[in-house]
Design an enzyme around this catalytic site. Sequence first.
Site, PDB file in Angstrom:
ATOM      1  N   VAL A  75       0.832  -1.207   0.000  1.00 35.26           N
ATOM      2  CA  VAL A  75       0.000   0.000   0.000  1.00 35.26           C
ATOM      3  C   VAL A  75       0.870   1.262   0.000  1.00 35.26           C
ATOM      4  O   VAL A  75       0.611   2.215  -0.755  1.00 35.26           O
ATOM      5  CB  VAL A  75      -0.972   0.000   1.207  1.00 35.26           C
ATOM      6  N   GLY A  97     -11.051  -2.022   0.790  1.00 37.58           N
ATOM      7  CA  GLY A  97     -10.000  -1.543  -0.112  1.00 37.58           C
ATOM      8  C   GLY A  97     -10.383  -0.326  -0.929  1.00 37.58           C
ATOM      9  O   GLY A  97     -10.578   0.769  -0.400  1.00 37.58           O
ATOM     10  N   ILE A 122     -13.087   0.475  -2.515  1.00 36.04           N
ATOM     11  CA  ILE A 122     -14.490   0.929  -2.554  1.00 36.04           C
ATOM     12  C   ILE A 122     -14.654   2.115  -1.595  1.00 36.04           C
ATOM     13  O   ILE A 122     -14.347   1.985  -0.407  1.00 36.04           O
ATOM     14  CB  ILE A 122     -15.453  -0.203  -2.131  1.00 36.04           C
ATOM     15  N   ASP A 137     -10.362 -10.627   9.802  1.00 30.12           N
ATOM     16  CA  ASP A 137     -10.116  -9.409   9.000  1.00 30.12           C
ATOM     17  C   ASP A 137     -11.447  -8.774   8.571  1.00 30.12           C
ATOM     18  O   ASP A 137     -11.659  -7.565   8.710  1.00 30.12           O
ATOM     19  CB  ASP A 137      -9.280  -9.813   7.764  1.00 30.12           C
ATOM     20  N   LYS A 191     -13.477  -5.121   9.715  1.00 30.88           N
ATOM     21  CA  LYS A 191     -14.095  -4.147   8.802  1.00 30.88           C
ATOM     22  C   LYS A 191     -15.556  -3.920   9.178  1.00 30.88           C
ATOM     23  O   LYS A 191     -16.048  -2.789   9.183  1.00 30.88           O
ATOM     24  CB  LYS A 191     -13.980  -4.657   7.361  1.00 30.88           C
ATOM     25  N   GLY A 223      -5.110  -4.833  -2.797  1.00 31.07           N
ATOM     26  CA  GLY A 223      -4.145  -4.636  -3.881  1.00 31.07           C
ATOM     27  C   GLY A 223      -3.574  -3.230  -3.852  1.00 31.07           C
ATOM     28  O   GLY A 223      -4.135  -2.318  -3.249  1.00 31.07           O
TER      29      GLY A 223
HETATM   30  P1  NAP Z   1       3.154  -4.888   3.740  1.00 29.63           P
HETATM   31  O1  NAP Z   1       3.274  -5.026   2.252  1.00 29.63           O
HETATM   32  O2  NAP Z   1       3.491  -6.036   4.585  1.00 29.63           O
HETATM   33  O3  NAP Z   1       4.042  -3.631   4.156  1.00 29.63           O
HETATM   34  C1  NAP Z   1       4.237  -3.265   5.494  1.00 29.63           C
HETATM   35  C2  NAP Z   1       5.284  -2.170   5.535  1.00 29.63           C
HETATM   36  O4  NAP Z   1       5.432  -1.744   6.877  1.00 29.63           O
HETATM   37  C3  NAP Z   1       6.667  -2.613   5.059  1.00 29.63           C
HETATM   38  O5  NAP Z   1       7.250  -1.637   4.253  1.00 29.63           O
HETATM   39  C4  NAP Z   1       7.466  -2.774   6.347  1.00 29.63           C
HETATM   40  O6  NAP Z   1       8.841  -2.488   6.197  1.00 29.63           O
HETATM   41  C5  NAP Z   1       6.815  -1.722   7.215  1.00 29.63           C
HETATM   42  N1  NAP Z   1       6.941  -2.039   8.634  1.00 29.63           N
HETATM   43  C6  NAP Z   1       6.484  -3.131   9.279  1.00 29.63           C
HETATM   44  N2  NAP Z   1       6.825  -3.065  10.577  1.00 29.63           N
HETATM   45  C7  NAP Z   1       7.511  -1.925  10.734  1.00 29.63           C
HETATM   46  C8  NAP Z   1       8.165  -1.307  11.839  1.00 29.63           C
HETATM   47  N3  NAP Z   1       8.170  -1.884  13.039  1.00 29.63           N
HETATM   48  N4  NAP Z   1       8.773  -0.140  11.636  1.00 29.63           N
HETATM   49  C9  NAP Z   1       8.790   0.437  10.425  1.00 29.63           C
HETATM   50  N5  NAP Z   1       8.206  -0.091   9.346  1.00 29.63           N
HETATM   51  C10 NAP Z   1       7.574  -1.266   9.507  1.00 29.63           C
HETATM   52  O7  NAP Z   1       1.674  -4.428   4.153  1.00 29.63           O
HETATM   53  P2  NAP Z   1       0.551  -3.796   3.215  1.00 29.63           P
HETATM   54  O8  NAP Z   1      -0.125  -4.903   2.483  1.00 29.63           O
HETATM   55  O9  NAP Z   1       1.104  -2.669   2.467  1.00 29.63           O
HETATM   56  O10 NAP Z   1      -0.524  -3.306   4.323  1.00 29.63           O
HETATM   57  C11 NAP Z   1      -0.334  -2.110   5.026  1.00 29.63           C
HETATM   58  C12 NAP Z   1      -1.615  -1.789   5.792  1.00 29.63           C
HETATM   59  O11 NAP Z   1      -2.699  -1.661   4.861  1.00 29.63           O
HETATM   60  C13 NAP Z   1      -2.080  -2.871   6.768  1.00 29.63           C
HETATM   61  O12 NAP Z   1      -2.688  -2.284   7.870  1.00 29.63           O
HETATM   62  C14 NAP Z   1      -3.106  -3.660   5.960  1.00 29.63           C
HETATM   63  O13 NAP Z   1      -4.053  -4.323   6.772  1.00 29.63           O
HETATM   64  C15 NAP Z   1      -3.752  -2.539   5.191  1.00 29.63           C
HETATM   65  N6  NAP Z   1      -4.420  -2.961   3.974  1.00 29.63           N
HETATM   66  C16 NAP Z   1      -3.744  -3.645   3.024  1.00 29.63           C
HETATM   67  C17 NAP Z   1      -4.376  -4.022   1.855  1.00 29.63           C
HETATM   68  C18 NAP Z   1      -3.640  -4.754   0.775  1.00 29.63           C
HETATM   69  O14 NAP Z   1      -4.255  -5.054  -0.260  1.00 29.63           O
HETATM   70  N7  NAP Z   1      -2.358  -5.060   0.916  1.00 29.63           N
HETATM   71  C19 NAP Z   1      -5.719  -3.691   1.660  1.00 29.63           C
HETATM   72  C20 NAP Z   1      -6.403  -2.955   2.649  1.00 29.63           C
HETATM   73  C21 NAP Z   1      -5.737  -2.591   3.805  1.00 29.63           C
HETATM   74  P3  NAP Z   1       9.833  -3.345   5.236  1.00 29.63           P
HETATM   75  O15 NAP Z   1       9.307  -3.198   3.840  1.00 29.63           O
HETATM   76  O16 NAP Z   1      11.147  -2.734   5.389  1.00 29.63           O
HETATM   77  O17 NAP Z   1       9.734  -4.754   5.735  1.00 29.63           O
HETATM   78  N1  HSE Z   2      -6.725 -10.028   3.226  1.00 28.39           N
HETATM   79  C1  HSE Z   2      -7.682  -9.044   2.820  1.00 28.39           C
HETATM   80  C2  HSE Z   2      -8.649  -9.667   1.821  1.00 28.39           C
HETATM   81  C3  HSE Z   2      -6.934  -7.857   2.234  1.00 28.39           C
HETATM   82  O1  HSE Z   2      -8.427 -10.804   1.381  1.00 28.39           O
HETATM   83  O2  HSE Z   2      -9.654  -9.043   1.486  1.00 28.39           O
HETATM   84  C4  HSE Z   2      -7.693  -6.574   2.269  1.00 28.39           C
HETATM   85  O3  HSE Z   2      -8.065  -6.179   3.536  1.00 28.39           O
END
Ligand code: NAP
Ligand code: HSE
Length: 436
Positions: free
Chosen positions: A21, A142, A144, A209, A213, A310
Amino acid sequence: MYAKTIAKAPLRLGLAGLGTVGMGVIKIVQEKADLLALRAGRPVEIVAVAARSKGKDRGFDLSGYAWEDDPVKLAQREDVDVFVELMGGSDGPAKAATEAALASGKDVVTANKALLAHHGQALALAAETNNAVLRFEAAVAGGIPVMKALTEGLAGNGITRVVGVMNGTCNYILTRMEATGQGYNALFDECARLGYLEADPQLDVGGIDAGHKLSLLASVAFGTQVNFDAVELEGIERITNEDIAHASDMGYKIKLLGVTQMTGRGLEQRMTPCLVPNSSPLAQLDGGTNMVVLEGDEVGQIVLRGAGAGMGPTASAVMSDIMDIARDMRVPTFGQPAATLVEATPAVAAAPAPYYLRLELVDKPGAMAKVTSALGDSGVSIDRMRQYGQDENADVAPVLIVTDPAPRASLDAAIDAMQSSGVLVSDPVAIRIEKV
Ligand code: NAP
Ligand code: HSE
């Protein structure tokens, strides 16, 4: 006119988390800088970032941004107006840095549903005490814009019900089970290979999860304090291909469905497998997509559908909150001042509903009669019933029943009576049918 407004000071972001993200947000800010400035009336800039590994190649030029190892320090920087929390986790650095940003009077945008489901009320109060805003569009469904729809588009409505499919991974597994005939375990492994699963997959398949929401939606819809602990949760691990095929024969699809409504018995919040009729918009939802159905007393039913996860879709939602702040649109976290959110009494039982029952009976005279009298004695009326042919050598008769609306307690009493009568050869499957 634009030149005049763009002369306003830039909005300066500090971004913690450079994963899926976070990098999506950086891509938008870098590639759409002119568009954002025109729309916001001021430039939107990233000034500093934080993540775990400084040296990681993330595919974008980050050299113009200051680096902080500690997200709390990033949140407190003088040159940061908005702290953007994209690390994840209900506690730890995400919570500490969000609290630090709010205490310093900085606005916060987050995609973190776990953080808000557990600490939303305290964080919303902290935001208001410090004259800051805390926004979380990306945390629910996400891409929406469901929070915007509820807090702005439907602000003149009393919300009567919110229903939705809010976990793409579960919807992918369930719809692929139906389309391919593959079992749950094979599809779970496929999701792992495709990178769909959360770091802890139980958050997805256990319904947690999606439950996070739902608890946020309930708060905004009904003006209540977030109460994730009161969400009735059940995951999809026990759903079999037989359930999906038989439900389909009876005209239904199985979904991990979130439902929240305010009733005379209190606030209902359920995230459980349910059947929806084939005619429902939710039944048409394939793969990893999300759908949220909002029902308002003035507007009727609104159906929102789109990517629930995504890089692009989630970053799009994060940018929506950032752009509101850039435009000085300051909506309270849960749509009304946090101190006015009430502590809702959780409903002790869900409203009566029709149920789908799948039973395996001993193939002996009188077995079916015992089932129908168990239902009748508990006040549960049968709407439709179907008995399947069985293998010649098997002595088990599979039976499907759709009941008329009944309280879950009455159905459970009937199932207990069937079990005591010795006519069942396996545990029955009972799934609620939700009319949407
Ligand atoms: P991710 O790809 O796992 O990225 C997490 C990031 O946080 C990484 O860059 C990581 O650093 C950094 N991080 C983790 N612990 C840390 C710490 N202690 N200090 C500093 N940086 C730290 O996660 P993501 O998928 O982007 O998700 C981020 C947030 O968005 C979450 O709350 C998730 O629930 C939410 N979200 C995600 C999605 C999705 O589709 N992915 C959808 C809706 C909501 P490094 O890169 O250096 O390891
Ligand atoms: N793990 C979640 C999903 C990502 O499958 O919808 C978005 O919150």
